[in-house]
Design a protein around this motif. Structure first.
Motif, short mmCIF file in Angstrom:
data_model
loop_
_atom_site.label_atom_id
_atom_site.label_comp_id
_atom_site.label_asym_id
_atom_site.label_seq_id
_atom_site.Cartn_x
_atom_site.Cartn_y
_atom_site.Cartn_z
N ALA A 1 -0.48 6.71 -6.70
CA ALA A 1 -0.34 5.82 -5.54
C ALA A 1 -1.19 6.27 -4.36
CB ALA A 1 1.12 5.73 -5.12
N ALA A 2 -1.56 7.55 -4.34
CA ALA A 2 -2.41 8.07 -3.26
C ALA A 2 -3.89 8.08 -3.66
CB ALA A 2 -1.97 9.48 -2.89
N SER A 3 -4.19 7.63 -4.88
CA SER A 3 -5.56 7.69 -5.37
C SER A 3 -6.08 6.36 -5.87
CB SER A 3 -5.66 8.71 -6.53
OG SER A 3 -5.15 9.96 -6.17
N ARG A 4 -5.19 5.41 -6.14
CA ARG A 4 -5.59 4.11 -6.67
C ARG A 4 -4.89 3.00 -5.87
NH1 ARG A 4 -8.49 7.30 -8.58
NH2 ARG A 4 -9.00 7.66 -10.79
N LYS A 5 -5.54 1.85 -5.76
CA LYS A 5 -4.94 0.71 -5.07
C LYS A 5 -4.27 -0.19 -6.09
CE LYS A 5 -7.94 0.62 -1.00
NZ LYS A 5 -8.84 -0.19 -0.16
N LEU A 6 -2.95 -0.07 -6.18
CA LEU A 6 -2.16 -0.90 -7.08
C LEU A 6 -1.24 -1.79 -6.27
CD1 LEU A 6 -1.21 1.78 -9.76
CD2 LEU A 6 -3.13 0.17 -9.81
N GLY A 7 -0.58 -2.72 -6.97
CA GLY A 7 0.33 -3.62 -6.27
C GLY A 7 1.55 -2.92 -5.72
N ALA A 8 2.05 -1.90 -6.42
CA ALA A 8 3.25 -1.18 -5.99
C ALA A 8 3.41 0.08 -6.82
CB ALA A 8 4.49 -2.07 -6.13
N ALA A 9 4.15 1.04 -6.27
CA ALA A 9 4.41 2.29 -6.98
C ALA A 9 5.81 2.77 -6.63
CB ALA A 9 3.37 3.35 -6.60
N VAL A 10 6.46 3.43 -7.61
CA VAL A 10 7.80 3.96 -7.41
C VAL A 10 7.89 5.35 -8.03
CG1 VAL A 10 10.27 3.68 -7.92
CG2 VAL A 10 8.87 1.66 -7.42
N SER A 11 8.48 6.28 -7.28
CA SER A 11 8.79 7.62 -7.78
C SER A 11 10.30 7.82 -7.71
CB SER A 11 8.11 8.70 -6.93
OG SER A 11 6.71 8.59 -6.98
N VAL A 12 10.88 8.25 -8.82
CA VAL A 12 12.32 8.52 -8.86
C VAL A 12 12.52 9.99 -9.22
CG1 VAL A 12 14.56 7.88 -9.82
CG2 VAL A 12 12.75 6.15 -9.61
N GLY A 13 12.99 10.77 -8.25
CA GLY A 13 13.28 12.17 -8.49
C GLY A 13 12.03 13.00 -8.68
#
Length: 216
Positions: A113-125
Motif C-alpha cells: 500500500a506504500a509502494s503501489r497505487k491500488l483501490g484499497a488495502a487492509v492489514s489485520v494484525g
C-alpha cells in the motif's frame, strides 16, 4: 464453501507465480490480492479466499516464499505485481483491485500500500509496528506516511501500554499520508486475533466495509 484452485501462472513477459484463488459464483465485484502468513498458503488462507469469494471478490493468494524462507519487501512487491497482472487478464479493472493481509501478511499489505497505487488495502494484525518484523521487512511507522493506497489497519495491543502506544504511533504516522487511512486498536487482543473471536469477527466486517467503500 467456495472451492479454491492452485495454478502456476506465467505472464507473457516471463514472470511466473504459483497462485491459489477462489472465484465468486455470481457477479464479480473486483479482485483482491491476499498476502499470506509466514507459514505460507495454509488452510486458514484458503478459508479466507473462499470467504472473500463468497462476498463477490475474485480472491487470489500468491505463494511468495518456499521452504520457510523469510518474506522480503522485494519478494512481496514482485509477487503482488505478477498477481495484479493475472487479475487484469481475468477482466478485473485496475480501480477495483485491492490487497489484504493477515498477521505477517498484514505487514506485507502495508508494504504494498506504500509502494503501489491500488483501490484499497487492509492489514489485520501483525508485528513490526515499532520494530521490523525481520531484517527483510521494514518498520511500519517508517513507511505509513508514504501510503499511496487507501489503507485500513487493525491491530491488537496485546493488553499492555506499550502495545497501545505502538498502535497510536502508527495511527499518527499513517495520518501524514495523502490518502484515506484508518487505524483501529483492539484493546486486549493479540497481534493474531486468535484468542478473541469477537475482535476477529469485527475486523472481518470492517475489512469488507473498507473494500465496499473504496472498490466501486
Amino acid at each position: 464453501m467456495t472451492q479454491t484452485y492452485t495454478e502456476d501462472y506465467r505472464h507473457e513477459d516471463g514472470r511466473t507465480a504459483r497462485l491459489t484463488f477462489a472465484e465468486p459464483d455470481g457477479a464479480l465485484r473486483g479482485g483482491l490480492v491476499v498476502l499470506h502468513e509466514a507459514e505460507g498458503v495454509t488452510d486458514t488462507v484458503r478459508l479466507l479466499l473462499s470467504g472473500l469469494a463468497g462476498e463477490g471478490w475474485l480472491a487470489v493468494a500468491p505463494h511468495i516464499v518456499a521452504d520457510g524462507a523469510p518474506l522480503t519487501g522485494q519478494d512481496v512487491l514482485a509477487a503482488t505485481d505478477v498477481t495484479l497482472a493475472w487479475l487484469v487478464e481475468r477482466g478485473v479493472r485496475a480501480d477495483l483491485i485491492g490487497v489484504v493481509g493477515f498477521d505477517t501478511g498484514g505487514t506485507a499489505a502495508l508494504v504494498v500500500a506504500a509502494s503501489r497505487k491500488l483501490g484499497a488495502a487492509v492489514s489485520v494484525g501483525g508485528h513490526a509496528v515499532n520494530a521490523p518484523a525481520s531484517d527483510e521487512l521494514p518498520q511500519l511507522v517508517e513507511i505509513a506516511g508514504r501510503l499511496t493506497s487507501p489503507w485500513l489497519g487493525m491491530y491488537g495491543d496485546d493488553g499492555d501500554v506499550a502495545g497501545e502506544l505502538a498502535v497510536e504511533r502508527l495511527q499518527e504516522a499513517a495520518s501524514a499520508s495523502k490518502v484515506a487511512t484508518n487505524v483501529v486498536r483492539y484493546p486486549g487482543a493479540s497481534h493474531r486475533f486468535d484468542a478473541d473471536p469477537a475482535a476477529a469477527a469485527e475486523a472481518w466486517h470492517r475489512t469488507l466495509d473498507w473494500f465496499d467503500a473504496y472498490l466501486r
